[in-house]
Design a protein around this motif. Structure first.
Motif, short mmCIF file in Angstrom:
data_model
loop_
_atom_site.label_atom_id
_atom_site.label_comp_id
_atom_site.label_asym_id
_atom_site.label_seq_id
_atom_site.Cartn_x
_atom_site.Cartn_y
_atom_site.Cartn_z
N ASP A 127 0.85 -1.18 0.00
CA ASP A 127 0.00 0.00 0.00
C ASP A 127 0.89 1.24 0.00
O ASP A 127 2.09 1.13 -0.22
CB ASP A 127 -0.98 -0.01 1.19
CG ASP A 127 -0.26 -0.15 2.54
OD1 ASP A 127 0.78 0.51 2.74
OD2 ASP A 127 -0.74 -0.93 3.40
N THR A 173 -4.23 4.29 -0.44
CA THR A 173 -4.40 3.40 -1.58
C THR A 173 -3.86 2.01 -1.25
O THR A 173 -2.67 1.86 -0.97
CB THR A 173 -3.66 3.94 -2.83
OG1 THR A 173 -4.06 5.28 -3.07
CG2 THR A 173 -3.99 3.09 -4.05
N THR A 174 -4.73 1.04 -1.27
CA THR A 174 -4.35 -0.35 -0.97
C THR A 174 -4.06 -1.07 -2.28
O THR A 174 -4.91 -1.77 -2.83
CB THR A 174 -5.47 -1.06 -0.20
OG1 THR A 174 -6.70 -0.92 -0.94
CG2 THR A 174 -5.66 -0.45 1.18
N TYR A 175 -2.82 -0.91 -2.76
CA TYR A 175 -2.46 -1.42 -4.08
C TYR A 175 -2.76 -2.91 -4.24
O TYR A 175 -3.39 -3.31 -5.23
CB TYR A 175 -0.97 -1.19 -4.34
CG TYR A 175 -0.51 0.23 -4.26
CD1 TYR A 175 -1.13 1.24 -5.00
CD2 TYR A 175 0.55 0.59 -3.43
CE1 TYR A 175 -0.69 2.55 -4.93
CE2 TYR A 175 0.99 1.90 -3.35
CZ TYR A 175 0.37 2.88 -4.09
OH TYR A 175 0.80 4.18 -4.01
N GLU A 223 -4.67 -5.02 -2.36
CA GLU A 223 -6.10 -5.36 -2.24
C GLU A 223 -6.87 -4.94 -3.49
O GLU A 223 -7.72 -5.69 -3.98
CB GLU A 223 -6.69 -4.70 -1.00
CG GLU A 223 -6.21 -5.30 0.30
CD GLU A 223 -7.06 -4.87 1.49
OE1 GLU A 223 -8.30 -4.93 1.37
OE2 GLU A 223 -6.50 -4.48 2.52
N ASP A 224 -6.59 -3.76 -3.98
CA ASP A 224 -7.28 -3.29 -5.19
C ASP A 224 -6.99 -4.21 -6.37
O ASP A 224 -7.88 -4.51 -7.18
CB ASP A 224 -6.84 -1.86 -5.53
CG ASP A 224 -7.29 -0.84 -4.49
OD1 ASP A 224 -8.12 -1.20 -3.63
OD2 ASP A 224 -6.81 0.31 -4.53
N ASP A 244 -8.82 -7.62 -5.82
CA ASP A 244 -10.26 -7.47 -6.03
C ASP A 244 -10.59 -7.37 -7.52
O ASP A 244 -11.55 -8.01 -7.99
CB ASP A 244 -10.76 -6.21 -5.30
CG ASP A 244 -10.78 -6.38 -3.79
OD1 ASP A 244 -10.75 -7.54 -3.33
OD2 ASP A 244 -10.82 -5.35 -3.08
N ALA A 245 -9.81 -6.59 -8.25
CA ALA A 245 -10.05 -6.45 -9.68
C ALA A 245 -9.83 -7.78 -10.40
O ALA A 245 -10.63 -8.17 -11.27
CB ALA A 245 -9.13 -5.38 -10.27
N ILE A 284 -6.87 -4.28 -13.83
CA ILE A 284 -6.22 -3.71 -12.66
C ILE A 284 -5.74 -2.30 -13.00
O ILE A 284 -5.02 -2.11 -13.98
CB ILE A 284 -5.04 -4.59 -12.19
CG1 ILE A 284 -5.58 -5.95 -11.73
CG2 ILE A 284 -4.25 -3.91 -11.08
CD1 ILE A 284 -4.50 -6.96 -11.42
N THR A 285 -6.14 -1.33 -12.20
CA THR A 285 -5.83 0.06 -12.52
C THR A 285 -4.35 0.37 -12.33
O THR A 285 -3.70 0.93 -13.21
CB THR A 285 -6.67 1.01 -11.63
OG1 THR A 285 -8.05 0.72 -11.82
CG2 THR A 285 -6.40 2.47 -12.01
#
Length: 204
Positions: free
Chosen positions: A163, A174-176, A178-179, A182-183, A190-191
């Protein structure tokens, strides 16, 4: 004068090389690459491979260790990541890449003690001979590699930090990781796929 200029040029080149990444850090996985499997010893004495996990959707491979204060700061968050995502099919696979002869705190015995004290629910593997971390391109502890398990191999989906705030888990914006997980689980793009890993250099 020409000799002086030549000597200055040589000095600049030598100085520059001192700050270049070591040879074993120059390669490594990029987003979209297929990660090779490995077989490494866990703190319980058993050998662990990614292929041991049949019913998973991916893996969060984290290069971490006992000795690094950054790794220590993230330890509870790593435990929480496993608790949250293991049941969703994305277990944490922790690997200690450090050379215990250089950093005795990262010896196998100390790894066993740390895992027991903290109650790790995930494997904590030793990279004996330091053969795996260069393949992945890990440079710091902690350094994360999110892999998606597909019929065509384990595809690298995210590389970098957990993060954006190693100092204070409550101040994370921003939880890199986890994001990204999830994606991936939702089949979405993934963004943020790459971030800079913040931590201690790997001891070789």
């Amino acid at each position: 004068m020409k000799l002086l200029k030549l000597l200055l040029l040589v000095a600049v080149l030598v100085a520059g090389s001192a700050f270049s990444p070591p040879e074993k850090f120059k390669d490594g996985y990029k987003i979209g690459d297929k990660a090779t499997d490995f077989q490494l010893k866990n703190v319980d004495g058993n050998m662990v491979s990614l292929s041991d996990y049949e019913d998973v959707k991916g893996y969060l491979v984290i290069f971490t260790c006992n000795s690094c204060p950054y790794a220590n700061a993230y330890e509870d968050r790593i435990i929480a990541l496993h608790e949250k995502y293991n049941e969703k099919g994305v277990p944490v696979i922790a690997i200690n890449p450090n050379n215990p002869e250089i950093q005795p705190k990262d010896s196998y015995g100390n790894m066993q003690q740390r895992a027991k004290e903290k109650g790790y629910g995930f494997p904590y593997l030793i990279d004996e001979g330091q053969k795996i971390f260069p393949v992945y391109g890990a440079q710091r502890t902690p350094h994360c590699f999110l892999l998606e398990k597909t019929s065509d191999g384990n595809v690298v989906k995210y590389i970098g930090a957990i993060d954006d705030n190693y100092q204070d888990a409550d101040a994370v914006e921003t939880t890199y990781v986890e994001d990204a997980i999830d994606a991936m689980l939702q089949g979405e793009e993934i963004t943020i796929k790459n971030t800079k890993a913040i931590g201690c250099s790997i001891k070789v």
